[in-house]
Design an enzyme around this catalytic site. Structure first.
Site, PDB file in Angstrom:
ATOM      1  N   CYS A 160      12.207 -29.938  -5.255  1.00  0.00           N
ATOM      2  CA  CYS A 160      13.561 -30.327  -5.619  1.00  0.00           C
ATOM      3  C   CYS A 160      14.313 -29.173  -6.298  1.00  0.00           C
ATOM      4  O   CYS A 160      14.462 -29.143  -7.523  1.00  0.00           O
ATOM      5  CB  CYS A 160      13.605 -31.559  -6.497  1.00  0.00           C
ATOM      6  SG  CYS A 160      15.284 -32.215  -6.542  1.00  0.00           S
ATOM      7  N   CYS A 344      19.022 -33.404  -1.456  1.00  0.00           N
ATOM      8  CA  CYS A 344      18.961 -33.191  -2.896  1.00  0.00           C
ATOM      9  C   CYS A 344      20.083 -34.002  -3.538  1.00  0.00           C
ATOM     10  O   CYS A 344      21.249 -33.615  -3.425  1.00  0.00           O
ATOM     11  CB  CYS A 344      19.123 -31.705  -3.171  1.00  0.00           C
ATOM     12  SG  CYS A 344      18.626 -31.294  -4.827  1.00  0.00           S
TER      13      CYS A 344
HETATM   14  C1  LIG Z   1      11.469 -33.331 -11.463  1.00  0.00           C
HETATM   15  C2  LIG Z   1      11.434 -33.617 -10.002  1.00  0.00           C
HETATM   16  C3  LIG Z   1      12.563 -34.113  -9.377  1.00  0.00           C
HETATM   17  C4  LIG Z   1      12.547 -34.378  -8.014  1.00  0.00           C
HETATM   18  N1  LIG Z   1      13.666 -34.907  -7.432  1.00  0.00           N
HETATM   19  C5  LIG Z   1      13.649 -35.225  -6.124  1.00  0.00           C
HETATM   20  C6  LIG Z   1      14.766 -35.865  -5.526  1.00  0.00           C
HETATM   21  O1  LIG Z   1      15.759 -36.147  -6.186  1.00  0.00           O
HETATM   22  N2  LIG Z   1      14.710 -36.172  -4.209  1.00  0.00           N
HETATM   23  C7  LIG Z   1      13.601 -35.881  -3.448  1.00  0.00           C
HETATM   24  O2  LIG Z   1      13.583 -36.203  -2.267  1.00  0.00           O
HETATM   25  N3  LIG Z   1      12.521 -35.258  -3.991  1.00  0.00           N
HETATM   26  C8  LIG Z   1      12.519 -34.946  -5.305  1.00  0.00           C
HETATM   27  N4  LIG Z   1      11.419 -34.354  -5.875  1.00  0.00           N
HETATM   28  C9  LIG Z   1      10.362 -33.805  -5.008  1.00  0.00           C
HETATM   29  C10 LIG Z   1       9.340 -34.807  -4.503  1.00  0.00           C
HETATM   30  O3  LIG Z   1       8.817 -35.574  -5.552  1.00  0.00           O
HETATM   31  C11 LIG Z   1       8.235 -34.040  -3.799  1.00  0.00           C
HETATM   32  O4  LIG Z   1       8.821 -33.199  -2.826  1.00  0.00           O
HETATM   33  C12 LIG Z   1       7.235 -34.955  -3.135  1.00  0.00           C
HETATM   34  O5  LIG Z   1       6.592 -35.762  -4.085  1.00  0.00           O
HETATM   35  C13 LIG Z   1       6.198 -34.120  -2.380  1.00  0.00           C
HETATM   36  O6  LIG Z   1       5.249 -34.952  -1.780  1.00  0.00           O
HETATM   37  P1  LIG Z   1       3.795 -34.393  -1.442  1.00  0.00           P
HETATM   38  O7  LIG Z   1       3.058 -35.519  -0.818  1.00  0.00           O
HETATM   39  O8  LIG Z   1       3.912 -33.105  -0.722  1.00  0.00           O
HETATM   40  O9  LIG Z   1       3.197 -34.067  -2.875  1.00  0.00           O
HETATM   41  P2  LIG Z   1       2.958 -35.067  -4.089  1.00  0.00           P
HETATM   42  O10 LIG Z   1       3.801 -36.276  -3.978  1.00  0.00           O
HETATM   43  O11 LIG Z   1       3.070 -34.232  -5.310  1.00  0.00           O
HETATM   44  O12 LIG Z   1       1.466 -35.538  -3.863  1.00  0.00           O
HETATM   45  C14 LIG Z   1       0.386 -34.659  -3.773  1.00  0.00           C
HETATM   46  C15 LIG Z   1      -0.881 -35.466  -4.022  1.00  0.00           C
HETATM   47  O13 LIG Z   1      -2.008 -34.649  -3.695  1.00  0.00           O
HETATM   48  C16 LIG Z   1      -2.989 -34.825  -4.689  1.00  0.00           C
HETATM   49  N5  LIG Z   1      -3.826 -33.618  -4.741  1.00  0.00           N
HETATM   50  C17 LIG Z   1      -3.527 -32.443  -5.320  1.00  0.00           C
HETATM   51  N6  LIG Z   1      -4.554 -31.593  -5.177  1.00  0.00           N
HETATM   52  C18 LIG Z   1      -5.511 -32.249  -4.478  1.00  0.00           C
HETATM   53  C19 LIG Z   1      -6.812 -31.890  -4.033  1.00  0.00           C
HETATM   54  N7  LIG Z   1      -7.345 -30.699  -4.304  1.00  0.00           N
HETATM   55  N8  LIG Z   1      -7.535 -32.821  -3.335  1.00  0.00           N
HETATM   56  C20 LIG Z   1      -7.009 -34.039  -3.053  1.00  0.00           C
HETATM   57  N9  LIG Z   1      -5.782 -34.424  -3.478  1.00  0.00           N
HETATM   58  C21 LIG Z   1      -5.043 -33.533  -4.180  1.00  0.00           C
HETATM   59  C22 LIG Z   1      -2.212 -35.059  -5.978  1.00  0.00           C
HETATM   60  O14 LIG Z   1      -2.994 -35.758  -6.944  1.00  0.00           O
HETATM   61  C23 LIG Z   1      -1.036 -35.875  -5.475  1.00  0.00           C
HETATM   62  O15 LIG Z   1      -1.253 -37.262  -5.561  1.00  0.00           O
HETATM   63  C24 LIG Z   1      11.372 -34.116  -7.249  1.00  0.00           C
HETATM   64  C25 LIG Z   1      10.222 -33.638  -7.887  1.00  0.00           C
HETATM   65  C26 LIG Z   1      10.244 -33.401  -9.250  1.00  0.00           C
HETATM   66  C27 LIG Z   1       8.988 -32.907  -9.930  1.00  0.00           C
END
Ligand SMILES: Cc1cc2nc3c(=O)[nH]c(=O)nc-3n(C[C@H](O)[C@H](O)[C@H](O)COP(=O)(O)OP(=O)(O)OC[C@H]3O[C@@H](n4cnc5c(N)ncnc54)[C@H](O)[C@@H]3O)c2cc1C
Length: 400
Positions: A160, A344
């Site tokens: 984000c 965003c």
């Molecule tokens: C402050 C903030 C504001 C945001 N605002 C927005 C917004 O307004 N709109 C929007 O669309 N997005 C927003 N986002 C971004 C959004 O939350 C992320 O892009 C999204 O969560 C990414 O998804 P993901 O599945 O890639 O990772 P995540 O949702 O972070 O999930 C990754 C998962 O993998 C697990 N994991 C990590 N390492 C390992 C490992 N070695 N083995 C097994 N599992 C593991 C973790 O425990 C976690 O559960 C924001 C994020 C933040 C921090």
């Protein structure tokens, strides 16, 4: 342990993909490897830091989002062994697969800013990039008595990209409401070179910046915090090289540097060179690994020039699932294409939001038939109520 499809990570990407795969083919054996017993709706953390929602609203038990019929392996992946179609867990066991989806999110490198891990959460140093710290951020913003408020963004990709500015906008509004704005300066120090990558949105943010009297400093990357003297040390990148810039703070909101998780960086699946070195090497359209064709990437971990957001995952997950199933059927080409969509929702104050939606080319891809580059109340309601509802009830269930 063997499953036809193994998904690393039970976050936004992993759960959405698992739900879609299970819906598409309930007989497929799908496992999600996820160590945490909590699932977070991270977009709320900006609103937690701005005092709009309690942090608990962003958290649910992981068990409650894990799709029924999908195996949850409660463990952490430590190494990828794609040459053996296997991943190694922290406990030493191996899980083998026919296809793998890599969706572990990204890694926050708190330790890359000297002094940050020790300073965080006290003495005016805060960050919304962590569940507990988001709440501390609000404590510090509402308790701010005036002075220098500094907000930072690193030179690395972040999840984000708008959040570092959103929290500043909310903080500035709070300072105004609390009567301390007149005796404060609000600065944004960013490792980046522009206010926002999409020109229409950049123009809109310039107006917000001018209205709020914010001072922006580009190409300034935070390197060190000196809590005793309340100083933030930046590396300023100029045409003549690097220069150290020391700035006094009374409040310092840090957006930390971020990178791909170490086990991805250290694997043959990572990009080995270029500006996205270390992130997962995927075809930007099909999201298939460019190294091992039975591997797909999803979410923040991918090495693609898109905005790392949950909104991106909403568009990526159907592509990954469609392509993975086509690959299983030995189809000659993969049908699904991701166009780099990201969104965003730029909160500029309580009740005001610019909904930026764009693709790989930084072209606007609006979902609504009006000028989205304007601050709007209905778009704020979408962020506050509509998107979280859609996330928990539709996206994570494979319905949106
Ligand atoms: C402050 C903030 C504001 C945001 N605002 C927005 C917004 O307004 N709109 C929007 O669309 N997005 C927003 N986002 C971004 C959004 O939350 C992320 O892009 C999204 O969560 C990414 O998804 P993901 O599945 O890639 O990772 P995540 O949702 O972070 O999930 C990754 C998962 O993998 C697990 N994991 C990590 N390492 C390992 C490992 N070695 N083995 C097994 N599992 C593991 C973790 O425990 C976690 O559960 C924001 C994020 C933040 C921090």
């Amino acid at each position: 342990m063997h499953h036809q499809v193994v998904i690393i990570g039970g976050g936004s990407g992993g759960i959405t993909a698992a739900a879609r795969l299970h819906r598409a083919d309930p007989k497929l054996s799908v496992a999600v490897i996820e160590p945490s017993d909590k699932h977070y709706y991270q977009p709320f953390w900006t609103l937690v830091g701005g005092g709009i929602v309690p942090k608990e609203a962003s958290e649910r038990p992981e068990a409650s989002v894990m799709p029924k019929g999908v195996t949850w392996i409660r463990n952490r992946v430590e190494a990828l062994e794609p040459e053996r179609n296997a991943v190694r867990l922290a406990t030493g066991e191996k899980v083998t697969y026919e296809q793998l989806i890599v969706a572990p999110g990204l890694q926050i490198d708190w330790g890359k800013v000297k002094g940050l891990p020790e300073a965080l959460g006290q003495g005016g140093v805060c960050s919304i990039y962590d569940y507990q710290q988001a709440e501390r951020t609000w404590d510090m913003i509402r308790g701010f008595q005036g002075g220098q408020a500094i907000f930072t963004a690193p030179a690395t990709p972040v999840k984000c990209g708008g959040a570092p500015q959103k929290i500043m906008f909310l903080a500035e509004e709070t300072f105004e409401q609390n009567g301390v704005r007149a005796r404060s300066e609000v600065h944004f120090y960013t490792g980046g070179a522009v206010i926002f990558g999409v020109k229409e949105i950049a123009a809109a943010l310039e107006k917000v910046k001018a209205r709020k009297g914010l001072q922006y400093h580009y190409k300034h990357d935070l390197r060190e915090i000196r809590p005793q003297t309340r100083e933030a040390v930046f590396c300023r990148m100029t045409d003549d090289g690097m220069q150290e810039v020391v700035v006094k703070y009374d409040l310092l909101h840090v957006t930390p540097p971020m990178s791909a998780p170490d086990f991805v960086k250290e694997s043959p699946l990572a990009l080995q060179e270029g500006p996205l070195k270390g992130w997962l090497a995927v075809d930007h359209g099909t999201l298939q690994s460019t190294v091992y064709p039975n591997v797909f990437g999803l979410g923040d971990v991918i090495g693609a020039p898109n905005a790392k957001t949950g909104a991106a995952i909403r568009k990526q997950a159907p592509v990954v699932v469609e392509n993975l199933l086509a690959y299983r059927r030995h189809q000659p080409s993969l049908p699904g294409t991701y166009d780099g969509y990201g969104s965003c929702p730029l909160v500029t104050g309580r009740g005001k939001l610019i909904l930026a939606e764009f693709n790989y080319k930084n072209e606007m891809t609006p979902s609504f038939p009006f000028d989205q580059a304007k601050e709007r109340y209905d778009m704020y309601l979408l962020k506050r109520y509509g998107l979280p509802f859609m996330y928990w009830n539709m996206m994570l269930k494979g319905l949106a």
